[in-house]
Design an enzyme around this catalytic site. Structure first.
Site, PDB file in Angstrom:
ATOM      1  N   LYS A 105      -3.442-142.038 -13.537  1.00 21.33           N
ATOM      2  CA  LYS A 105      -4.452-142.594 -14.446  1.00 21.33           C
ATOM      3  C   LYS A 105      -5.198-143.645 -13.623  1.00 21.33           C
ATOM      4  O   LYS A 105      -5.314-144.822 -14.002  1.00 21.33           O
ATOM      5  CB  LYS A 105      -3.749-143.193 -15.680  1.00 21.33           C
ATOM      6  CG  LYS A 105      -4.670-143.593 -16.812  1.00 21.33           C
ATOM      7  CD  LYS A 105      -5.248-142.411 -17.570  1.00 21.33           C
ATOM      8  CE  LYS A 105      -6.252-142.885 -18.595  1.00 21.33           C
ATOM      9  NZ  LYS A 105      -7.037-141.793 -19.199  1.00 21.33           N
ATOM     10  N   ASP A 122      -4.555-137.427 -18.895  1.00 16.85           N
ATOM     11  CA  ASP A 122      -5.078-136.857 -20.148  1.00 16.85           C
ATOM     12  C   ASP A 122      -5.598-135.439 -19.901  1.00 16.85           C
ATOM     13  O   ASP A 122      -5.355-134.524 -20.696  1.00 16.85           O
ATOM     14  CB  ASP A 122      -6.160-137.762 -20.768  1.00 16.85           C
ATOM     15  CG  ASP A 122      -7.091-138.386 -19.740  1.00 16.85           C
ATOM     16  OD1 ASP A 122      -6.770-138.356 -18.534  1.00 16.85           O
ATOM     17  OD2 ASP A 122      -8.148-138.895 -20.133  1.00 16.85           O
TER      18      ASP A 122
END
Ligand code: NAD
Length: 358
Positions: free
Chosen positions: A190, A222
């Site tokens: 991330k 994600d």
């Protein structure tokens, strides 16, 4: 070859018994000793990971672990909860690499909630770092507001951190595993938001330069969560941190339809390992004799491969599992019309019978 057998709680005792049956059916000199862990150990000795259990695990070449936990322990102090036994074993044995294959068996294509064409032939390996990240970073805790304006106001905090050696060693595990497979590594981070994961990305990229034969790409977590259900076959080896790996490995396991089919290995630098099914203690079906023992039996195969250097025996077990599936034998979790429903015990016995053909 010394194996510490730690069945644990719930279905742990039922599924480990079947894996032990399978191991005993191989012509290997395996020395197996059983000890209590988790809630069962708490009940008997007041601690989920008693000294004697830890000593046995440390002295063994490998640990065969069932599962721990039950909702009835939810009110205990965190340090005494059954799940602490796993954290304690990981810490004390230095287990830093969690390997979870997600393989779709031909006969179980229909068990997945995804379309068959998306998962037929699926064979991916999720590698999760186990010792760092937000699960262990300091400081962590709670603060109670002291200004008196909002008495009782609290905040809770955890610290996300990774050190260079922690990232380097897990990256090496991933690149080496990829060399035995399709030679592709996807590092999940991330980095767009978290400093820790920009560092992760930089270090994985550096390590990747030592493996020019392996293709490396990077993906935000994600997106990875989305791609795993959109087009899972695009992945080969996925490597990620402790928290993202926790979540993505569960997601990947469900791609194949049953969590009851998925083994896992947690290894340290000297290849000593803890082998357990990817699922938990399933208190809802414990004691009914219906749990699927195949994840644990396949974990025993991984144990033979990674810690005991018995590749041929590992392959025999894996072939026997494919045979029983081809025979149409199914525990309740993978049952479908036209197949034969069997108990935990019957599934273990069928694998033992099938072993004789290999
Ligand atoms: P779970 O994996 O135990 O069960 C989830 C669902 O899957 C349940 O419906 C269960 O019946 C089913 N299931 C799991 N394994 C199965 C098998 N082998 N065959 C057939 N069906 C199976 O997860 P949960 O319900 O969230 O957690 C139950 C307990 O297990 C909790 O106390 C949790 O903390 C603990 N847990 C332990 C581990 C571990 O020991 N490594 C991992 C996860 C959860």
């Amino acid at each position: 070859m010394k194996i510490a057998v730690l069945p644990g709680d719930g279905i742990g005792t039922e599924i480990v018994a079947e894996a032990v049956k399978v191991l005993n059916a191989l012509d290997l000199k395996l020395e197996m000793e059983t000890a209590l862990v988790g809630g069962a150990a708490y009940e008997a000795h007041g601690h989920p990971l008693p000294e004697a259990t830890l000593k046995l695990a440390k002295e063994a070449d490998a640990v065969l672990f069932g599962a721990v936990g039950d909702w009835k322990y939810d009110k205990l102090d965190r340090a005494l909860r059954p799940e602490q036994a796993i954290l304690g074993l990981r810490k004390n044995l230095g287990l830093f690499a969690n390997l979870r294959p997600a393989i779709c068996y031909e006969q179980l294509v229909g068990a997945s909630s995804l379309k068959p064409e998306l998962i037929a032939g699926l064979d991916i390996l999720i590698i999760r770092e186990l010792t760092g990240d937000i699960y262990f970073g300091q400081p962590r805790g709670r603060r109670i507001a002291s200004d008196g304006l909002f008495p009782g106001t609290e905040e809770a905090f955890d610290t996300m951190r990774y050190s260079r050696p922690e990232i380097e060693r897990i990256a090496h595990v991933a690149f080496q595993a990829a060399r035995q497979r399709a030679k592709r590594v996807t590092s999940v981070d991330k980095a767009n938001v978290l400093e820790t994961f920009q560092f992760w990305k930089d270090v994985v990229t550096e390590v990747g330069q030592q493996y020019p034969d392996v293709a490396l790409d990077h993906m935000y977590v994600d997106n990875a969560a989305m791609q795993l259900v959109r087009d899972p076959k695009k992945f080969d080896v996925v490597v990620t941190g402790n928290m993202f790996g926790d979540i993505l490995s569960d997601e990947a396991s469900m791609l194949t339809g049953s969590i009851g089919m998925l083994p896992s290995a947690s290894l340290n630098a000297s290849k000593q390992g803890l082998y357990e099914p990817s699922h938990g203690s399933a208190p809802d079906i414990a004691g009914k004799g219906i749990a699927n023992p195949l994840a644990t039996i396949l974990s025993a195969a991984m144990m033979l491969r990674f810690s005991l250097n018995q590749e041929a025996a590992a392959e025999r077990i894996e072939a026997a599992v494919k045979t029983v599936l081809a025979q149409g034998l199914r525990t309740a979790d993978i049952f479908s019309p036209g197949t034969t429903r069997v108990s935990t015990f019957e599934m273990g016995a069928a694998v033992v019978r099938a072993l004789s053909s290999y």
